[in-house]
Design an enzyme around this catalytic site. Structure first.
Site, PDB file in Angstrom:
ATOM      1  N   LYS A  30       0.835  -1.212   0.000  1.00  0.00           N
ATOM      2  CA  LYS A  30       0.000   0.000   0.000  1.00  0.00           C
ATOM      3  C   LYS A  30       0.862   1.252   0.000  1.00  0.00           C
ATOM      4  O   LYS A  30       0.469   2.274  -0.582  1.00  0.00           O
ATOM      5  CB  LYS A  30      -0.947  -0.014   1.197  1.00  0.00           C
ATOM      6  CG  LYS A  30      -2.004  -1.087   1.057  1.00  0.00           C
ATOM      7  CD  LYS A  30      -3.350  -0.655   1.557  1.00  0.00           C
ATOM      8  CE  LYS A  30      -4.396  -1.603   1.007  1.00  0.00           C
ATOM      9  NZ  LYS A  30      -5.630  -1.625   1.733  1.00  0.00           N
ATOM     10  N   LYS A  76      -3.811  -9.838  -6.960  1.00  0.00           N
ATOM     11  CA  LYS A  76      -5.044 -10.150  -6.240  1.00  0.00           C
ATOM     12  C   LYS A  76      -6.198  -9.267  -6.736  1.00  0.00           C
ATOM     13  O   LYS A  76      -5.978  -8.103  -7.079  1.00  0.00           O
ATOM     14  CB  LYS A  76      -4.784  -9.864  -4.752  1.00  0.00           C
ATOM     15  CG  LYS A  76      -5.846 -10.358  -3.826  1.00  0.00           C
ATOM     16  CD  LYS A  76      -5.590  -9.897  -2.399  1.00  0.00           C
ATOM     17  CE  LYS A  76      -5.984  -8.458  -2.194  1.00  0.00           C
ATOM     18  NZ  LYS A  76      -6.562  -8.131  -0.886  1.00  0.00           N
ATOM     19  N   LYS A  97     -10.663  -4.523  -4.082  1.00  0.00           N
ATOM     20  CA  LYS A  97     -11.755  -3.578  -4.326  1.00  0.00           C
ATOM     21  C   LYS A  97     -11.271  -2.175  -4.647  1.00  0.00           C
ATOM     22  O   LYS A  97     -12.003  -1.396  -5.240  1.00  0.00           O
ATOM     23  CB  LYS A  97     -12.770  -3.592  -3.176  1.00  0.00           C
ATOM     24  CG  LYS A  97     -12.220  -3.332  -1.812  1.00  0.00           C
ATOM     25  CD  LYS A  97     -13.339  -3.422  -0.788  1.00  0.00           C
ATOM     26  CE  LYS A  97     -12.968  -4.310   0.376  1.00  0.00           C
ATOM     27  NZ  LYS A  97     -11.715  -3.956   1.040  1.00  0.00           N
TER      28      LYS A  97
END
Ligand code: AQP
Length: 332
Positions: free
Chosen positions: A114, A196, A199
């Site tokens: 992230k 992956k 969302k």
């Protein structure tokens, strides 16, 4: 006395829920919800570790609540709540921050991923995310945490933090175990199957969303990346796209990889992708239809999250009081 074992799990309202969130988490939550004392949370405090548009965060939080219920989690038998409604999460997180080491936080792969994706906003909350997640789990003395593969490391650090704390103060926290589905623990993007399905992914074409229309779902599956041969065979190293589609099909239909391989022997990828798309449409249809109705019923959703917060706070505060005492805070 409630003798059922305890489960805690949560999902961030950081984007619209995907097929990955459904197969890696929610579907398993539903299966466990009859036999365990379950706390299923919408972790909005985790979501703001990445910048969110406030109106979107509010909308997605309520939609997520509707989707939990629509998926089959009965709010009269399970505690469904919003993280920011139970202050004990923030309170315990602060304490656990003081028992969590810089070095171990630096090793978290989610932080590294992230931080790389949000290089303009590498904030302290993103770094200490695991201490808040440890608080979420430990407040409820959870036995089991059903999560997808990507969250396994966070449950492991939760155990380390709990062990460290217990080592100093005695048995305060139960050590939670990860509950990982055998198939569906890591659903990959349809367009880049080495990543992956997430969302918050910017490439929307690689994601299937719970609320997506059947036509859109079918379009996404038809465009799914496969490979240059035509063999439906499970080999996650060399046939990432096809293996991902097989996982999705296996979860949606309950079929084994062997059965799927023989079902598609001698048939092209076109047939296979259509079959996977149709299975997913049928899997998600009842959830989408029920969730659409629930989203319109704001009063009902409010009653669920208010009652959930009350029940959660009751259990959480019990643990928090014990922790405050142990660390030496003067009681009120
Ligand atoms: N692709 C996936 N396959 C299997 N399981 C998945 N989960 C998420 N994506 C997949 C599981 O669903 C839960 C969601 O947890 P979260 O929202 O708290 O965190 P996350 O893992 O960071 O989910 P996303 O979708 O990737 O969100 P963003 O994009 O905001 O970071 C967890 O149990 C997770 O394992």
């Amino acid at each position: 006395m409630d003798e059922k074992k305890v489960i805690f799990s949560g999902i961030q309202p950081s984007g619209d829920l995907t097929l990955g969130s459904y197969m890696g988490a929610i579907k398993n939550w539903v299966e466990l919800s009859e036999d365990y004392n379950c706390y299923y949370c919408i972790v909005d405090m985790h979501a703001i570790t990445v910048r969110q548009v406030p109106a979107d965060l509010r909308r997605r939080t309520l939609e997520q609540l509707a989707q939990y219920i629509a998926a089959g989690i009965d709010p009269t038998k399970n505690t469904i709540f919003i993280q920011s409604h139970v202050p004990a999460h923030a309170e315990l997180a602060w304490i656990l921050n003081c028992y969590t080491m810089f070095g171990e936080l630096s090793r978290m792969t989610q932080f590294k991923d992230k931080a790389a994706k949000n290089s303009d906003n590498i904030n302290a909350g993103l770094f200490t995310y695991p201490a808040l997640m440890a608080a979420d789990i430990l407040l409820y003395q959870a036995d089991l945490v059903p999560v997808g593969d990507d969250q396994r490391q966070h449950v492991e650090i939760t155990r380390d933090i709990a062990n460290r704390f217990n080592g100093i103060y005695g048995d305060v926290f139960k050590l939670p175990e990860v509950y990982n589905p055998k198939v569906g623990a890591r659903i990959m993007s349809l367009t880049s199957p080495e990543n992956k399905m997430s969302k918050s992914d910017k490439d929307k074409g690689g994601c299937i969303y719970i609320m997506q229309s059947p036509d859109d779902i079918m379009r996404c599956f038809k465009r799914a990346v496969t490979d240059s041969d035509t063999w439906v065979h499970y080999d996650p190293e060399n046939k990432k796209g096809v293996s991902n589609l097989m996982q999705i099909y296996a979860v949606a239909t309950g079929k084994s990889f062997e059965t799927i391989e023989s079902e598609f022997t001698g048939r092209g990828y076109g047939d296979f992708k259509t079959a996977v798309g149709e299975a997913v449409v049928e899997l998600l249809r009842p959830v989408r239809e029920k969730a659409s109705k629930l989203i319109a019923d704001k009063a009902y959703l409010e009653s669920v999250y208010k009652e959930g917060a009350e029940r959660a706070a009751y259990a959480a505060n019990k643990t928090l009081r014990k922790v405050y005492k142990k660390v030496g805070f003067v009681g009120k």
